[in-house]
Design a protein around this motif. Structure first.
Motif, short mmCIF file in Angstrom:
data_model
loop_
_atom_site.label_atom_id
_atom_site.label_comp_id
_atom_site.label_asym_id
_atom_site.label_seq_id
_atom_site.Cartn_x
_atom_site.Cartn_y
_atom_site.Cartn_z
N SER A 1 0.71 -1.31 0.09
CA SER A 1 -0.09 0.06 -0.14
C SER A 1 0.82 1.31 0.00
CB SER A 1 -0.82 0.07 1.17
OG SER A 1 -0.11 0.07 2.39
N LEU A 2 1.88 1.23 0.58
CA LEU A 2 2.97 2.34 0.68
C LEU A 2 3.42 2.48 -0.59
CD1 LEU A 2 4.42 1.64 4.22
CD2 LEU A 2 3.08 3.58 3.63
N LEU A 3 4.01 1.52 -1.44
CA LEU A 3 4.87 1.65 -2.55
C LEU A 3 4.10 1.43 -3.88
CD1 LEU A 3 7.97 -0.58 -1.45
CD2 LEU A 3 7.30 1.98 -1.03
N PHE A 4 2.98 0.94 -3.95
CA PHE A 4 2.52 0.37 -5.34
C PHE A 4 0.97 0.89 -5.45
CE2 PHE A 4 5.44 -3.05 -4.22
CZ PHE A 4 6.89 -2.61 -4.97
N ILE A 5 0.31 1.07 -4.50
CA ILE A 5 -1.14 1.29 -4.82
C ILE A 5 -1.60 2.60 -4.69
CG2 ILE A 5 -3.47 0.58 -3.94
CD1 ILE A 5 -2.12 -1.90 -2.18
N PRO A 6 -2.45 3.10 -5.80
CA PRO A 6 -3.00 4.47 -5.52
C PRO A 6 -3.99 4.52 -4.39
CG PRO A 6 -3.34 3.43 -7.78
CD PRO A 6 -2.72 2.35 -6.97
N ALA A 7 -3.64 5.76 -3.95
CA ALA A 7 -4.50 6.09 -2.64
C ALA A 7 -5.96 5.82 -2.95
CB ALA A 7 -4.07 7.69 -2.21
N GLY A 8 -7.06 5.34 -2.01
CA GLY A 8 -8.42 5.32 -2.19
C GLY A 8 -8.89 4.14 -3.04
N ASP A 9 -7.91 3.19 -3.60
CA ASP A 9 -8.40 2.02 -4.44
C ASP A 9 -8.69 0.89 -3.73
OD1 ASP A 9 -8.94 0.27 -6.53
OD2 ASP A 9 -7.36 1.28 -7.85
N THR A 10 -9.60 0.98 -3.16
CA THR A 10 -9.94 -0.33 -2.00
C THR A 10 -9.70 -1.67 -2.65
OG1 THR A 10 -11.51 1.25 -1.27
CG2 THR A 10 -11.69 -0.98 -0.50
N ILE A 11 -10.46 -1.95 -3.78
CA ILE A 11 -10.31 -3.37 -4.36
C ILE A 11 -8.80 -3.61 -4.72
CG2 ILE A 11 -11.08 -4.72 -6.29
CD1 ILE A 11 -13.29 -4.01 -4.50
N ILE A 12 -8.15 -2.79 -5.36
CA ILE A 12 -6.87 -3.16 -5.71
C ILE A 12 -6.15 -3.25 -4.26
CG2 ILE A 12 -4.60 -2.35 -6.62
CD1 ILE A 12 -6.83 -2.99 -8.70
N ARG A 13 -6.37 -2.51 -3.35
CA ARG A 13 -5.79 -2.75 -2.10
C ARG A 13 -5.85 -4.18 -1.64
NH1 ARG A 13 -3.97 0.81 2.25
NH2 ARG A 13 -4.87 2.43 0.79
N GLY A 14 -7.24 -4.66 -1.82
CA GLY A 14 -7.50 -6.05 -1.30
C GLY A 14 -6.86 -7.12 -2.25
N VAL A 15 -6.77 -6.82 -3.47
CA VAL A 15 -6.14 -7.67 -4.42
C VAL A 15 -4.58 -7.86 -3.87
CG1 VAL A 15 -5.21 -8.20 -6.86
CG2 VAL A 15 -7.19 -7.50 -6.10
N TYR A 16 -3.91 -6.83 -3.43
CA TYR A 16 -2.35 -6.82 -3.13
C TYR A 16 -2.46 -7.76 -1.69
CZ TYR A 16 0.05 -4.15 -6.85
OH TYR A 16 0.51 -3.54 -7.79
N ALA A 17 -3.41 -7.18 -0.92
CA ALA A 17 -3.30 -8.09 0.39
C ALA A 17 -3.46 -9.36 0.29
CB ALA A 17 -4.59 -7.22 1.12
N ASN A 18 -3.94 -9.90 -0.92
CA ASN A 18 -4.48 -11.24 -1.00
C ASN A 18 -3.33 -11.85 -1.65
OD1 ASN A 18 -7.61 -12.18 -0.72
ND2 ASN A 18 -6.29 -13.93 -1.86
N MET A 19 -2.16 -11.39 -2.12
CA MET A 19 -1.04 -12.10 -2.64
C MET A 19 -0.68 -12.98 -1.99
SD MET A 19 -0.77 -10.54 -5.44
CE MET A 19 -1.42 -9.32 -6.34
N VAL A 20 -0.58 -13.16 -0.46
CA VAL A 20 0.23 -14.00 0.50
C VAL A 20 -0.76 -15.43 0.20
CG1 VAL A 20 0.65 -14.83 2.70
CG2 VAL A 20 1.32 -12.65 1.86
N SER A 21 -2.14 -14.95 0.25
CA SER A 21 -2.90 -16.14 0.01
C SER A 21 -2.90 -16.85 -1.23
CB SER A 21 -4.37 -15.73 0.31
OG SER A 21 -4.73 -15.14 1.80
N PHE A 22 -2.85 -16.13 -2.42
CA PHE A 22 -2.60 -16.71 -3.72
C PHE A 22 -1.47 -17.79 -3.61
CE2 PHE A 22 -3.98 -12.65 -5.82
CZ PHE A 22 -5.44 -12.92 -5.60
N GLY A 23 -0.30 -17.31 -2.92
CA GLY A 23 0.83 -18.44 -2.78
C GLY A 23 0.26 -19.64 -2.15
N THR A 24 -0.71 -19.41 -0.96
CA THR A 24 -1.06 -20.91 -0.61
C THR A 24 -1.96 -21.66 -1.30
OG1 THR A 24 -3.12 -19.62 0.61
CG2 THR A 24 -1.06 -19.52 1.81
N VAL A 25 -2.61 -20.92 -2.30
CA VAL A 25 -3.15 -21.84 -3.19
C VAL A 25 -2.38 -22.75 -4.01
CG1 VAL A 25 -4.76 -21.90 -5.57
CG2 VAL A 25 -5.15 -20.06 -3.61
N ILE A 26 -1.47 -22.03 -4.32
CA ILE A 26 -0.33 -22.96 -5.19
C ILE A 26 0.27 -24.07 -4.20
CG2 ILE A 26 1.73 -22.79 -6.34
CD1 ILE A 26 1.37 -19.89 -6.87
N ALA A 27 0.43 -23.83 -3.15
CA ALA A 27 1.15 -24.73 -1.83
C ALA A 27 0.12 -25.90 -1.95
CB ALA A 27 1.38 -24.09 -0.83
N GLY A 28 -1.20 -25.37 -1.90
CA GLY A 28 -2.55 -26.56 -1.84
C GLY A 28 -2.22 -27.73 -2.88
#
Length: 579
Positions: A335-362
């Motif tokens: 959120s500090l480096l890459f996300i435009p201020a106020g873009d809620t959905i994109i913020r959620g997508v970035y926050a989900n990156m760690v979980s995307f990795g767990t999908v691969i791990a599954g």
């Protein structure tokens, strides 16, 4: 020397004994086939794991929105901190108690507690009430995390790793929790409260399925040989060990959580609980070894098995340091480096990156992990990969968005498999399956405590590093473009780094503002770089521990089962009586 006649007689006796033993084993050995009732019990445990993950991830993803609605309150982070506090302590204590008294009602209590926690959260009118919700979530989550031990003991030993793989694979759904939370905020009228309704619905479903299908050995069945009563067993519990373990864990986690946030690290309020916790753990170790205990809370016989148990605690501690801290650090960093201020959905997508990795791990955990064996080699490779990629994250700059995203996803994918590997290795390495609850519970406790330790250490590193670097970065940057206005005003706004703070600067050109914001980002880049360099050192420790582990003996991957459901045992007895 035996005569020919004696040899023939001896051979005949051996053949008769062997035949009798074989027939006895065939009759007594549980069938490798998993019945429908067992499958439904495992399904209920899988959904319990999903429910557990929702209560962990969803509220943490939307903390800022909860604070904006009900606060502001500087203590709002404790909504999720208390989850870790409760779960880290309860999972081992609950596992030990379930080993002794039976698991069914402890798991049901966990699901019901989490459902109540969701109701407290959905009706929350203040941050303290939301913190209470987090406490109840943590208590429920600690009992729910016993699902890994519960599922393993229901299936034949040779299918334990496959069962763990199915459980990890099934968390695809909960992996979208962060972005789902942001969708609720954006598209529902009740906003973040929808997350708590979602958690409540899953907990209710889990409770219903557990009640009807999960019926493991009861207290009476567990103690049909020793005929002990609940009062007798309560008196034989390790009361001193329970107190020292709970108190030490609680003080350690509280001290780490207070440090650098509510209190400075040099504050007596931070130092005292950490020091007392360390003393408590030392005293606990001496007590468990020296006291003659029937049911020790930390069985010394487990810790003496370095290759089969203790080394795996170290591996999972470091894995937890990475996983849980990544869930805190990456959303902040992105959120500090890459996300435009106020873009809620994109913020959620970035926050989900760690979980995307767990999908691969599954996919790895169900498609590769159970079938290749060589668990030690798998652990070593995962820990080496994580450590190397953490080094890669230390090189991420403002323009390196693609590198950051790819690395975070891959690191997360490498981080998850060591946990199910460790669960299986520990459970199959036990001399007595009656200790599976406390053994697997300790793996979970160390992973959770590792996350708390890392979150405290890493957050302290990047915040202190940022506070030292930012003034110089901003001053040099604005002087370079010829700004001759008051620097302290710029530094005050930069320390907050919010649109509201920058809006208070009067007479400052857009060029100056852009320069200040870029300098702030550069300060954050260097601050996070130091965090990841420190993390490499912990990774090296985990690699060393992984090298010293031992793969599961193939002979232990048999058709034997630790327990059967009560309904199956009754059916088995009925068939034997008819026969």
């Amino acid at each position: 020397m035996l005569s020919t006649e004696e040899k023939e007689q001896h051979t005949t006796q051996v053949e008769q004994v062997t035949t009798n033993d074989a027939s006895t084993q065939d009759a007594d050995e549980p069938d490798a086939e998993i019945t429908f009732k067992t499958k439904m019990a495992i399904l209920s445990l899988i959904l319990m794991y999903e429910s557990y993950l929702f209560t962990l991830i969803m509220p943490a993803a939307v903390l800022a929105y909860i604070n904006a609605d009900l606060g502001p309150d500087p203590n709002y982070a404790w909504i999720s901190i208390t989850w870790n506090l409760g779960a880290a302590i309860i999972v081992t204590v609950g596992g030990r108690l379930a080993d002794i008294f039976g698991r069914r009602w402890f798991l049901l209590f966990g699901s019901i507690s989490a459902a109540i926690g969701a109701l407290v959260g959905v009706t929350g009118q203040s941050i303290p009430q939301m913190i209470v919700s987090g406490v109840i979530f943590g208590i429920g989550g600690g009992f729910q995390e016993m699902c890994f031990a519960c599922a393993q003991e229901l299936v034949p030993n040779k299918w334990r790793f496959a069962t763990l793989g199915v459980m990890i694979m099934a968390n695809h759904f909960s992996s979208i929790s962060p972005i789902l939370g942001y969708v609720f905020i954006t598209y529902t009228g009740i906003g973040w409260r929808a997350c708590y309704w979602w958690c409540f619905s899953f907990e209710v479903l889990t409770t219903i399925l557990l009640f009807f299908f999960y019926d493991p050995p009861s207290f009476r069945t567990k103690h049909e040989d020793d005929h002990k009563t609940k009062i007798q067993l309560l008196l034989e519990l390790d009361h001193v060990g329970l107190f020292l373990f709970v108190a030490s864990c609680l003080l350690l986690l509280l001290g780490l959580s207070w440090g650098g946030g509510l209190r400075p690290w040099k504050s007596p309020a931070v130092i005292a609980p950490i020091v007392i916790a360390v003393v408590g753990f030392v005293a606990l170790g001496f007590w468990e070894v020296c006291a003659n205990l029937k049911y020790p809370i930390l069985p010394p016989k487990l810790f003496r098995k370095w290759r089969e148990f203790t080394a795996l605690l170290v591996v999972c501690f470091v894995a937890g340091m990475l996983y849980y801290s990544m869930n805190v650090l990456w959303p902040r960093q992105s959120s500090l480096l890459f996300i435009p201020a106020g873009d809620t959905i994109i913020r959620g997508v970035y926050a989900n990156m760690v979980s995307f990795g767990t999908v691969i791990a599954g996919w790895y955990c169900i498609g590769v992990m159970p079938w290749v064996g060589h668990e030690r080699i798998q652990l070593i490779c995962f820990m080496i990969g994580q450590t190397a990629l953490i080094g890669s994250l230390s090189s991420v700059g403002i323009e390196d968005k693609a590198q950051a995203i790819a690395t975070v996803i891959i690191v997360s994918a490498l981080n998850l498999p060591p946990s199910p590997l460790s669960f299986g290795m520990v459970s199959l390495g036990l001399d007595d399956q009656a200790d599976i609850g406390v053994a697997v519970g300790l793996i979970s406790t160390f992973r959770l405590i590792g996350g708390a330790v890392a979150t405290a250490i890493y957050t302290s590193i990047y915040t202190s590093r940022f506070s030292k670097l930012m003034p110089g970065k901003v001053t040099d940057a604005v002087e370079e473009i010829g700004y001759d206005g008051p620097i302290p005003d710029l530094l005050r706004a930069a320390s907050l780094n919010t649109a509201a703070a920058y809006a208070t600067l009067e007479g400052v050109s857009s060029e100056v503002l852009a320069t200040v914001q870029l300098a702030v980002k550069q300060a954050y880049v260097e601050s996070f770089r130091l965090v990841y360099l420190v993390a490499i050192a912990f990774g090296v420790c985990a690699i060393s521990a992984a090298i010293s582990t031992r793969s599961v003996d193939v002979k232990k991957k048999s058709n034997e089962r630790a327990v059967q459901l009560e309904t199956e045992m009754k059916s088995h007895r009925h068939h034997k009586e008819e026969a």
